[in-house]
Scaffold this motif. Structure first.
Motif, PDB file in Angstrom:
ATOM      1  N   ALA A  27       0.860  -1.182   0.000  1.00 16.34           N
ATOM      2  CA  ALA A  27       0.000   0.000   0.000  1.00 16.34           C
ATOM      3  C   ALA A  27       0.889   1.222   0.000  1.00 16.34           C
ATOM      4  N   ILE A  28       0.626   2.161  -0.892  1.00 14.95           N
ATOM      5  CA  ILE A  28       1.444   3.362  -0.990  1.00 14.95           C
ATOM      6  C   ILE A  28       0.578   4.581  -0.900  1.00 14.95           C
ATOM      7  N   ALA A  29       1.074   5.582  -0.207  1.00 15.21           N
ATOM      8  CA  ALA A  29       0.348   6.839  -0.091  1.00 15.21           C
ATOM      9  C   ALA A  29       0.799   7.776  -1.185  1.00 15.21           C
ATOM     10  N   VAL A  30      -0.141   8.298  -1.956  1.00 16.93           N
ATOM     11  CA  VAL A  30       0.180   9.238  -3.015  1.00 16.93           C
ATOM     12  C   VAL A  30      -0.762  10.423  -2.933  1.00 16.93           C
ATOM     13  N   SER A  31      -0.300  11.553  -3.393  1.00 12.88           N
ATOM     14  CA  SER A  31      -1.143  12.733  -3.409  1.00 12.88           C
ATOM     15  C   SER A  31      -2.166  12.609  -4.504  1.00 12.88           C
ATOM     16  N   ALA A  32      -3.393  13.018  -4.253  1.00 17.38           N
ATOM     17  CA  ALA A  32      -4.391  13.118  -5.306  1.00 17.38           C
ATOM     18  C   ALA A  32      -3.914  14.139  -6.320  1.00 17.38           C
ATOM     19  N   THR A  33      -4.293  13.949  -7.573  1.00 18.04           N
ATOM     20  CA  THR A  33      -3.776  14.805  -8.638  1.00 18.04           C
ATOM     21  C   THR A  33      -4.032  16.272  -8.361  1.00 18.04           C
ATOM     22  N   ASP A  34      -5.275  16.604  -7.995  1.00 23.02           N
ATOM     23  CA  ASP A  34      -5.570  18.026  -7.782  1.00 23.02           C
ATOM     24  C   ASP A  34      -4.868  18.567  -6.551  1.00 23.02           C
ATOM     25  N   GLN A  35      -4.695  17.718  -5.548  1.00 24.11           N
ATOM     26  CA  GLN A  35      -4.011  18.161  -4.343  1.00 24.11           C
ATOM     27  C   GLN A  35      -2.528  18.392  -4.628  1.00 24.11           C
ATOM     28  N   ALA A  36      -1.935  17.482  -5.402  1.00 29.41           N
ATOM     29  CA  ALA A  36      -0.514  17.614  -5.729  1.00 29.41           C
ATOM     30  C   ALA A  36      -0.261  18.855  -6.556  1.00 29.41           C
ATOM     31  N   ARG A  37      -1.189  19.154  -7.469  1.00 23.53           N
ATOM     32  CA  ARG A  37      -1.001  20.307  -8.328  1.00 23.53           C
ATOM     33  C   ARG A  37      -0.973  21.608  -7.534  1.00 23.53           C
ATOM     34  N   GLN A  38      -1.732  21.642  -6.437  1.00 19.51           N
ATOM     35  CA  GLN A  38      -1.828  22.861  -5.656  1.00 19.51           C
ATOM     36  C   GLN A  38      -0.906  22.844  -4.446  1.00 19.51           C
ATOM     37  N   LYS A  60      -6.184  17.950 -28.466  1.00 15.45           N
ATOM     38  CA  LYS A  60      -7.224  16.955 -28.713  1.00 15.45           C
ATOM     39  C   LYS A  60      -7.635  16.220 -27.445  1.00 15.45           C
ATOM     40  N   LYS A  61      -6.680  15.998 -26.546  1.00 15.28           N
ATOM     41  CA  LYS A  61      -6.986  15.228 -25.350  1.00 15.28           C
ATOM     42  C   LYS A  61      -5.875  15.388 -24.324  1.00 15.28           C
ATOM     43  N   THR A  62      -6.242  15.465 -23.040  1.00 12.97           N
ATOM     44  CA  THR A  62      -5.308  15.320 -21.929  1.00 12.97           C
ATOM     45  C   THR A  62      -5.679  14.042 -21.198  1.00 12.97           C
ATOM     46  N   LEU A  63      -4.740  13.122 -21.072  1.00 13.97           N
ATOM     47  CA  LEU A  63      -5.048  11.831 -20.466  1.00 13.97           C
ATOM     48  C   LEU A  63      -5.042  11.934 -18.944  1.00 13.97           C
ATOM     49  N   PRO A  64      -6.112  11.505 -18.298  1.00 16.82           N
ATOM     50  CA  PRO A  64      -6.165  11.573 -16.834  1.00 16.82           C
ATOM     51  C   PRO A  64      -5.156  10.624 -16.195  1.00 16.82           C
ATOM     52  N   ASP A  65      -4.755  10.960 -14.984  1.00 16.15           N
ATOM     53  CA  ASP A  65      -3.865  10.108 -14.180  1.00 16.15           C
ATOM     54  C   ASP A  65      -2.538   9.824 -14.869  1.00 16.15           C
ATOM     55  N   THR A  66      -2.012  10.824 -15.576  1.00 14.68           N
ATOM     56  CA  THR A  66      -0.701  10.650 -16.210  1.00 14.68           C
ATOM     57  C   THR A  66       0.281  11.742 -15.795  1.00 14.68           C
ATOM     58  N   THR A  67      -0.030  12.498 -14.729  1.00 12.16           N
ATOM     59  CA  THR A  67       0.955  13.454 -14.248  1.00 12.16           C
ATOM     60  C   THR A  67       2.212  12.698 -13.814  1.00 12.16           C
ATOM     61  N   GLY A  68       3.337  13.377 -13.918  1.00 10.68           N
ATOM     62  CA  GLY A  68       4.610  12.704 -13.680  1.00 10.68           C
ATOM     63  C   GLY A  68       5.063  11.917 -14.888  1.00 10.68           C
ATOM     64  N   ALA A  69       4.478  12.205 -16.081  1.00 11.38           N
ATOM     65  CA  ALA A  69       4.880  11.505 -17.307  1.00 11.38           C
ATOM     66  C   ALA A  69       6.316  11.842 -17.661  1.00 11.38           C
ATOM     67  N   ILE A  70       7.097  10.828 -17.973  1.00 13.25           N
ATOM     68  CA  ILE A  70       8.510  10.985 -18.291  1.00 13.25           C
ATOM     69  C   ILE A  70       8.803  10.632 -19.750  1.00 13.25           C
ATOM     70  N   ALA A 462       4.007  17.987 -15.490  1.00 10.31           N
ATOM     71  CA  ALA A 462       3.023  18.601 -14.598  1.00 10.31           C
ATOM     72  C   ALA A 462       1.592  18.326 -15.023  1.00 10.31           C
ATOM     73  N   LEU A 463       1.321  18.307 -16.325  1.00  5.18           N
ATOM     74  CA  LEU A 463      -0.045  18.224 -16.827  1.00  5.18           C
ATOM     75  C   LEU A 463      -0.443  16.819 -17.252  1.00  5.18           C
ATOM     76  N   GLY A 464       0.513  15.931 -17.463  1.00  7.70           N
ATOM     77  CA  GLY A 464       0.219  14.603 -17.966  1.00  7.70           C
ATOM     78  C   GLY A 464       0.416  14.522 -19.467  1.00  7.70           C
ATOM     79  N   VAL A 465      -0.056  13.440 -20.067  1.00 12.80           N
ATOM     80  CA  VAL A 465       0.096  13.238 -21.507  1.00 12.80           C
ATOM     81  C   VAL A 465      -0.969  14.037 -22.248  1.00 12.80           C
ATOM     82  N   GLN A 466      -0.515  14.849 -23.204  1.00 17.64           N
ATOM     83  CA  GLN A 466      -1.428  15.634 -24.029  1.00 17.64           C
ATOM     84  C   GLN A 466      -1.282  15.209 -25.487  1.00 17.64           C
ATOM     85  N   VAL A 467      -2.420  15.130 -26.179  1.00 12.38           N
ATOM     86  CA  VAL A 467      -2.441  14.782 -27.598  1.00 12.38           C
ATOM     87  C   VAL A 467      -2.705  16.062 -28.390  1.00 12.38           C
TER      88      VAL A 467
END
Length: 530
Positions: A27-38, A60-70, A462-467
């Motif tokens: 089990a790992i604790a992670v920040s929620a996306t909106d919380q981490a952004r702020q 065209k699209k921003t993919l959810p749950d992809t912040t921290g994309a490398i 910061a924003l995740g994967v964008q198309v």
């Protein structure tokens, strides 16, 4: 904070001649996306919002749950599906992008599943796998792991190496094997993925005052039996910086099969197959991934690349020649090297951290291998480009700007520049690259840009994967800067506050040669934020 549980069946994996059990659940604790952004972090209040700007680019699209994309890569499956893999700080994700504008999430391999015995996923992120490679024939994905993953210390004995991921079913990703070795920044397929070349810091420190002068070499891994990888004891590309063994960073294989190693001291190419004349010894011999034959390359001129740190490169040749600059009598086919200097000395990349095009002419007789500190060798500069004084560029003293990863298609480069966004350059004339479009949404950290079919997929940290779609009008003359106010449709998600900018910090291994960002799972004083 929210709690996410990553569960995998208890399994045994081959690790350098021994069988090791990975954890069955964690089990790992992670920040929620909106919380981490702020999330408030040191220096955050001093980093004022940057007004977004774009021209001739459509989101065209921003993919959810992809912040921290490398990093991103793609595999065409036998059943016709087009599958995208996204390496992030929280693990590996897969998507069906057969419809490029509507990717469908398939599977996830969490960082808890990537944890080795002794790792604590609560203590840090997975890092960094900065340029992910894949084996499309065997449906394998390769993840390079840094010493500082999971909050481990920057120490020579911290675990580093390569995970080989079985992606035959992209919805059910699993670890096939783990190959520990002396580095784990980036790993690259060689000879059709029979071997891997892994690059990065090797644990030795030559000059504590200069991160670019850290030691590095290429580690070679035989993966013909990918479930039992064999790490060779012979190294490649030593003495790369005018006769001194400084840091390797990345490897790109061109369409003729030459493997180009970028790092401190420039970019050098090697034959890894076939019979070739060794320009250093004069011997005609068989080239192999373990004993390659030098081909060409070297350091960019210091005026073009002041740090001499070549981050990544592309050589347009054969099937990719039509994607690069137009050949000429002065620059014949296959004679140009396009490479990135990663450096953060200017908020607009005015005099460093730029896109450099060099000529390989004059480097085919082992000049780089024969160079010394007293008699250095440099490639001739053909062209240089940076966002400085260009449309869409923000000139703020605390803006982080550097060239980073790029791809090319039909003589247009899609190029990531951190907070200066994604730039589209017409490189038909290698001496005069020309910006034809740009995309810089608010709080962007454009890490890598990938042409794929007729779209560009951007790994934005910061924003995740964008198309993105590049408009047909992009080939026209540039227009005056269009600055869109926050919340303008197409620039950010409607109904959501734009994310706060995240402060950059030096990477424990690579300093500002490969920075990371505070604000996700990192606090001041941490031994490692990676």
């Amino acid at each position: 904070m929210r709690l996410l549980a990553g569960v995998c069946a208890g399994a045994l994996f081959w690790i350098a001649g021994q069988v090791v059990a990975f954890p069955s659940s964690s089990a790992i604790a992670v920040s929620a996306t909106d919380q981490a952004r702020q999330e408030a972090t040191p220096g955050q209040k001093d980093r004022e919002p940057i007004m977004p700007a774009s021209d001739k680019v459509e989101l065209k699209k921003t993919l959810p749950d992809t912040t921290g994309a490398i990093s991103i890569n793609f595999v065409k499956y036998p059943d016709g599906r087009d599958i995208m893999f996204v390496s992030t700080t929280s693990g590996l994700k897969s998507f069906d992008v057969s419809d490029t504008d509507n990717p469908k999430a398939l599977g996830t391999l969490t960082k808890a599943q990537l944890a080795l015995p002794g790792d604590d996923p609560n203590k840090g992120r997975f890092w960094e796998n900065e340029d992910m490679d894949v084996d499309p024939d065997r449906q394998l994905v390769f993840l390079a792991r840094e010493r500082t993953s999971f909050g481990n210390p920057r120490a020579k004995d911290s675990p580093t190496g390569v995970y080989i991921i079985d992606a035959k079913d992209p919805a059910k990703l699993s670890i096939a094997s783990w190959a520990p070795q002396g580095t784990g920044h980036i790993t690259t397929c060689i000879n059709g993925c029979d071997y891997l070349w892994t690059s990065g810091w090797d644990g030795e420190i030559n000059d504590p005052s200069n991160v670019y002068h850290s030691s590095g070499k290429i580690f070679v891994t035989d993966i013909r039996d990918y479930k039992k990888p064999k790490v060779e004891t012979i190294y490649v590309d030593e003495n790369r910086d005018q006769g001194v063994s400084h840091m390797t960073h990345d490897v790109q294989v061109d369409d003729s099969g030459v493997a180009w190693v970028a790092g401190t001291g420039g970019t050098r190419g090697y034959w890894t197959d076939g019979i070739h004349r060794d320009p250093v010894t004069g011997e005609v011999r068989q080239a192999t991934p373990v004993k390659p034959v030098p081909y060409a390359g070297g350091a960019a001129e210091q005026a073009a690349m002041p740090t001499s740190f070549s981050h990544n490169s592309v050589r347009p040749v054969n099937g990719t020649l039509a994607d690069g600059p137009i050949p000429s009598a002065e620059n014949p086919p296959g004679s140009l090297l396009l490479h990135t200097e990663e450096a953060f000395g200017s908020p607009t990349c005015k005099d460093q951290g730029r896109f450099v095009i060099s000529s390989l002419q004059g480097s085919f007789n082992g000049e780089s291998q024969k160079a010394t500190q007293e008699k250095p060798f440099y490639l001739k500069t053909v062209g240089i480009w940076s966002p400085d004084d260009k449309d869409g560029t923000i000139n703020s003293p605390n803006t982080f700007c550097s060239a980073h990863y790029f791809t090319m298609q039909d003589r247009v480069v899609a190029y990531s520049w951190y907070e200066q966004g994604t730039r589209f350059l017409d490189i038909s004339d290698p001496a005069n690259p020309k910006q034809i479009a740009y995309w810089r949404p608010q709080s962007a950290v454009s890490w890598a840009s990938y042409w794929h079919r007729d779209r560009v997929f951007v790994a934005d940290y910061a924003l995740g994967v964008q198309v993105l779609n590049l408009n047909a009008s992009a080939g026209s003359e540039q227009v005056t800067l269009h600055a869109a106010p926050p919340g303008t449709p197409g620039m950010s998600d409607p109904g959501q506050a734009p994310p706060a900018r995240l402060p950059f910090a030096p990477d424990p291994n690579y300093g500002m040669a490969c920075p990371h960002l505070f604000g996700r799972d990192c606090k001041p004083g941490d031994v490692s934020c990676c």
